[in-house]
Design a protein around this motif. Structure first.
Motif, short mmCIF file in Angstrom:
data_model
loop_
_atom_site.label_atom_id
_atom_site.label_comp_id
_atom_site.label_asym_id
_atom_site.label_seq_id
_atom_site.Cartn_x
_atom_site.Cartn_y
_atom_site.Cartn_z
N PHE A 69 0.84 -1.20 0.00
CA PHE A 69 0.00 0.00 0.00
C PHE A 69 0.88 1.25 0.00
O PHE A 69 1.76 1.41 0.84
N ALA A 70 0.61 2.13 -0.97
CA ALA A 70 1.43 3.34 -1.11
C ALA A 70 0.92 4.40 -0.14
O ALA A 70 -0.14 4.96 -0.32
N LEU A 71 1.73 4.66 0.88
CA LEU A 71 1.35 5.60 1.92
C LEU A 71 1.61 7.03 1.48
O LEU A 71 0.80 7.93 1.70
N TRP A 120 -1.54 1.81 -7.25
CA TRP A 120 -2.45 1.20 -6.29
C TRP A 120 -3.89 1.26 -6.80
O TRP A 120 -4.61 0.25 -6.80
N VAL A 176 -4.32 2.96 8.23
CA VAL A 176 -2.85 2.97 8.28
C VAL A 176 -2.36 4.24 8.97
O VAL A 176 -1.48 4.20 9.84
N ASP A 220 1.10 9.96 -8.78
CA ASP A 220 0.05 10.02 -7.77
C ASP A 220 -1.11 10.84 -8.31
O ASP A 220 -0.93 11.94 -8.83
N THR A 223 -11.28 2.76 -3.93
CA THR A 223 -10.03 2.03 -3.76
C THR A 223 -9.31 2.36 -2.46
O THR A 223 -8.46 1.61 -2.02
N GLY A 224 -9.59 3.51 -1.88
CA GLY A 224 -8.94 3.87 -0.62
C GLY A 224 -7.50 4.31 -0.76
O GLY A 224 -6.77 4.37 0.23
N GLY A 225 -7.06 4.61 -1.96
CA GLY A 225 -5.69 5.09 -2.12
C GLY A 225 -5.62 6.08 -3.25
O GLY A 225 -6.62 6.33 -3.95
N LEU A 226 -4.48 6.73 -3.42
CA LEU A 226 -4.35 7.74 -4.46
C LEU A 226 -3.20 7.48 -5.42
O LEU A 226 -3.09 8.14 -6.44
N TYR A 248 -16.56 2.25 5.33
CA TYR A 248 -15.23 2.66 4.87
C TYR A 248 -14.43 1.45 4.44
O TYR A 248 -14.31 0.48 5.17
N GLN A 249 -13.90 1.51 3.23
CA GLN A 249 -13.22 0.34 2.69
C GLN A 249 -11.71 0.50 2.58
O GLN A 249 -10.98 -0.47 2.61
N GLY A 250 -11.28 1.75 2.44
CA GLY A 250 -9.89 1.96 2.08
C GLY A 250 -8.93 1.73 3.23
O GLY A 250 -9.30 1.82 4.39
N PRO A 251 -7.69 1.42 2.91
CA PRO A 251 -6.71 1.21 3.96
C PRO A 251 -6.11 2.51 4.51
O PRO A 251 -5.54 2.51 5.59
N TYR A 252 -6.24 3.62 3.76
CA TYR A 252 -5.48 4.82 4.09
C TYR A 252 -5.71 5.26 5.53
O TYR A 252 -4.78 5.41 6.33
N TYR A 308 -11.16 7.33 -5.13
CA TYR A 308 -10.65 7.18 -3.76
C TYR A 308 -11.64 6.39 -2.90
O TYR A 308 -11.25 5.52 -2.15
N TYR A 327 3.14 12.64 5.62
CA TYR A 327 2.90 11.53 4.69
C TYR A 327 2.67 12.06 3.26
O TYR A 327 3.20 11.54 2.30
N ARG A 328 1.85 13.10 3.13
CA ARG A 328 1.59 13.69 1.82
C ARG A 328 2.00 15.16 1.82
O ARG A 328 1.31 16.01 1.25
#
Lengths: 606, 253
Positions: free
Chosen positions: A72-74, A196, B41, A132, A189-192, B34-38, A186, B63-64
């Protein structure tokens, strides 16, 4: 990780802030010019270095050292492949040419011109290199904000302010669409991170939400790419912006919108949306754009508007190449993009030189005025032919690859439409070149009644004007030579095919970014070199069309009158549609967006 | 297109667009699902990894953080753009500030307004500073606090006079502050690069969770953004007011 990776963004960002301060305390142009050019040269060096380093393996740079945890790309990553690095390099080269041109430029000081150019450069670099989704949006916005301000630079006139306003309204609406698309992806998928998001999207069969997300992202980026029916802002903005800004707008900014469509398609959607409806939609939009832009270019007498419409046309051409969703045509598109960007940049610099001498960019007013500018005139006409795809310029090499691939895929209607579009734009530019620099022919019945005249342009410059300064000629010649080099370098087709194959390799991209595994990729075999006749054809047709516009058709009067009465309603309608009212533009946008999203939601783009 | 045609077309197609979007959005996870891992984490990581209880600040500045650097420069660009567009033209000159409404006596500021201003100025200033300084501990941070800082000075204008505002906020100082704010963030993020570490790495000591000096670069970045945002907004207010109050066309005597 490669320490060069963040520099193409970082150097101009910090430089822009410092130049803004310098401008407050040292009111001297030269120091600002020198500082800005030095920073741009450093960026070019970094981009070149990155291009060389990423040729063997895509560079992945994790900001803040936040490597992916368990796939997972943080954090945010730059994923630098040859296509992105080459585009960043093109942006930096065009910025350098714009800055060189503005060496003799701009009476007013304290206007943040240099800062804005550097911020523009930084945003384009970041946009090309990032891996990203949200970071892409950030740089998209930064690019927009810098561009709106540059468009309105000449606040003394109303045109630039209106152009800047139209530009900012349309592009902001486009940015909303992009943001909406990012939001959908988002929440799904929960990521950006592109890799991912792509991996998660590919896990499930595509549904209406994902299909809409693709369309929304595409619509947003196609606004920047000025594709019909989202193109109306472009001529208003490009025609009034200062020359260096126009060079960047037409040379690279519009194309970056197309790049973004290709990038998100290949990284996120290519596994689940294989073509089909999405391809039909984008291809139709691209081909329509190519034709509408070409015709509208032919109808202009305002030189910069003419060039702006030709950018619309060529943007449609490149979108068609991308919409084939095929690595080989994408490779051709990359070459075409570079060739067109360099040529178009050169043409805008030529029009800037005309403006510098005559304070006008109106074809009819300037009839024969440029006779003494021998070098500029010759180069201008050569560029017109190169725009039509004259070998051995880069435009020819790229277009030949695209056309050959389209024919292989059974899409035989593409080549004739390309031929018409590129010869129309080439003819329009050639006609105005012959009129302005050689005084050939008579006022042209098609462009003479154009509403935008471009006569009373306010001066961009100060100083004596009997000779073109060397610092204006240098970037022009540099751009023409580079456009030639893009077509002549024998290794370039192979390199661009490799670059395109890297863009299109979704699994390889994911493995590399998320797991750090690199697999060597075998690009598609090099298509056989196209015969030069194919390139001479559009250029020849452009010459014929330009001659027809200048001298009239050798037909009996009855036939001519019939032809005119046939053409008139079509041209009248086209002119009416390009009304200049922002309300109309928004309405056209909503129509286009509604059709595309509706198709996506109902068909799921399968 | 005439007005009615434009309106009809617009609303018809806008309805189609909205309908298609709503239909598509129904396929998204429902509210609270809520499904995402962000989120998980970050929430499990921000205290052990970054010694801050404020997950949002950890995302935006660590992080970002690169996105935030971009956002900060978007604001910088927007301010530069506005100042470019509102600059004094050649056909314009500056006059003494005066009320444009002719034939009207300028009313004296009432003591109630003055008292409110005197009360609000220090309160807003203090709250702004607190939001910026505690950005890595509690909700808030540089962007929000910076806007509040600028608002404090806006109270000066509202409760007294344009001239008092300009005395408080000289343009040159604001320029300095804005650039300093923007560059501090960028240079702080570059520092690791000079030490041959990745750009934007948070290499300051992380400190004790919950204390003022903790979470490494976060307080510094919050402060620099606060300064940049505050100065930028003040520059904007000053430019808008100047356009209305001080700058006149040569022709309108």
């Amino acid at each position: 990780m490669d320490p060069f990776a963040p520099l193409p963004v970082l150097l101009p960002l910090i430089g822009a802030a410092l130049v803004a301060l310098l401008e407050k305390f040292h009111q001297r142009h030269r120091r600002l010019d020198l500082a800005t050019v030095a920073i741009t040269l450093a960026v070019i060096a970094c981009d070149l270095e990155l291009l060389l380093r990423c040729s063997s393996a895509t560079l992945v740079y994790w900001f803040g050292d936040w490597h992916p945890v368990g796939g997972f790309a943080l954090g945010i990553a730059f994923a630098i492949d040859p296509a992105g690095a080459a585009l960043a390099l093109l942006a930096a080269v065009l910025t350098l040419c714009g800055l060189m041109f503005s060496w003799h430029y701009f009476k007013a000081i304290g206007t943040f011109y240099h800062s804005l150019m550097l911020l523009f450069l930084a945003s384009m670099g970041g946009f090309c290199l990032t891996g990203d989704l949200f970071n892409m949006f950030v740089f998209f916005e930064l690019m927009g904000v810098a561009a709106y301000a540059l468009t309105g630079y000449r606040i003394e006139d109303t045109g630039p302010l209106e152009g800047g306003l139209n530009f900012s309204v349309m592009n902001s609406i486009g940015a909303f669409m992009v943001l909406l698309g990012i939001g959908i992806l988002y929440s799904r998928t929960g990521g950006l991170n592109l890799a991912w998001v792509g991996a998660r999207v590919a896990e499930r069969p595509v549904d209406a939400a994902v299909a809409c997300a693709f369309m929304l992202l595409a619509i947003g980026f196609l606004v920047k790419a000025a594709v019909v029916p989202f193109h109306f802002w472009l001529p208003d903005a490009h025609a009034v912006a200062p020359t260096p800004a126009s060079v960047l707008f037409s040379g690279i900014m519009v194309e970056l919108g197309l790049y973004a469509v290709a990038r998100i398609y290949w990284t996120i959607f290519s596994g689940s949306i294989p073509g089909g409806t999405a391809q039909t939609l984008l291809l139709a939009a691209g081909l329509t754009t190519a034709l509408v832009g070409g015709i509208m270019a032919f109808l202009q007498r305002h030189l910069k508007r003419l060039l702006a419409y030709s950018t619309v046309s060529h943007s449609g051409l490149m979108l068609s190449a991308i919409a084939l969703f095929d690595p080989v045509s994408l490779g051709g598109c990359l070459i075409y993009l570079a060739g067109h960007g360099l040529i178009k940049g050169g043409l805008f610099i030529s029009s800037g030189i005309i403006l510098y001498h005559f304070h006008s960019v109106d074809e009819e007013t300037l009839r024969g005025a440029g006779t003494r500018l021998k070098l500029v005139g010759a180069v201008f006409c050569l560029q017109a032919l190169a725009l039509a795809g004259l070998p051995p310029f880069g435009t020819f090499a790229g277009k030949a690859m695209i056309e050959a691939r389209a024919a292989e895929l059974g899409l035989h209607f593409i080549a004739p439409i390309f031929l018409v579009a590129s010869s129309l734009t080439g003819a329009a530019v050639l006609r105005s070149g012959l009129t302005v620099f050689y005084g050939i022919g008579t006022p042209n019945c098609l462009s003479a009644p154009a509403p935008a005249k471009g006569d009373h342009e306010s001066r961009e410059t100060s100083g004596k004007e009997h000779r073109t300064p060397l610092m204006m000629l240098l970037p022009l010649l540099l751009l023409v030579l580079l456009a030639l080099a893009v077509g002549l370098l024998p290794s370039l087709p192979e390199k661009s095919l490799q670059a395109a194959a890297r863009v299109c390799d979704q699994r390889g991209y994911q493995a590399l970014v998320l797991d750090g595994k690199f697999a060597l990729l075998v690009p598609a075999p090099l298509p056989k070199r196209a015969d030069l006749i194919k390139g001479v054809l559009p250029a020849g047709l452009a010459v014929v069309l330009a001659a027809a516009a200048l001298f009239g058709l050798p037909l009996p009067d009855v036939l001519l009158r019939r032809l005119k009465s046939l053409l008139r309603p079509v041209l009248w309608t086209l002119r009416r549609i390009h009304s200049g009212y922002i309300g109309d533009y928004v309405t056209w946008f909503v129509i286009g967006a509604a059709v595309m999203v509706l198709v996506a939601a109902t068909s799921r783009l399968l | 297109m005439n007005d009615s045609a434009r309106r009809t077309l617009f609303f018809f197609f806008a309805a189609i667009l909205a309908g298609a979007l709503v239909a598509a959005l129904r396929h998204l996870p429902s509210f609270g699902d809520y499904q995402g891992p962000y989120g998980d984490v970050i929430l499990s990581g921000c205290i052990p990894q970054r010694h801050t209880p404020q997950g949002v600040a950890a995302v935006t500045f660590d992080y970002r953080g690169f996105d935030t650097l971009g956002e900060e420069f978007i604001l910088f660009t927007a301010v530069a753009g506005v100042l470019l567009l509102l600059r004094q033209q050649q056909c314009e000159r500056q006059e003494k500030p005066r009320d444009c409404e002719l034939g009207r006596a300028i009313p004296a500021t009432s003591s109630a307004v003055l008292a409110a201003g005197l009360l609000m100025f220090p309160a807003a200033l203090l709250l702004g500073c607190s939001l910026v300084l505690h950005g890595h501990l509690t909700p808030g941070g540089g962007f929000q606090g910076g806007v509040l800082l600028a608002t404090a000075f806006y109270f000066v204008y509202l409760s007294s006079d344009y001239r008092d505002l300009t005395r408080f906020t000289p343009d040159h100082l604001l320029d300095y502050l804005e650039v300093t704010g923007a560059t501090t963030f960028a240079l702080g993020a570059t520092l690791p690069l000079v030490l041959n570490r990745p750009f934007m790495l948070n290499l300051l000591p992380l400190g004790k969770t919950g204390s003022l000096f903790s979470a490494g670069f976060l307080p510094l970045f919050n402060c620099s953004v606060g300064v940049e945002v505050g100065a930028g907004f003040l520059l904007l207010i000053a430019a808008f007011l100047k356009q209305v109050i001080v700058i006149r066309r040569e022709s309108d005597q």
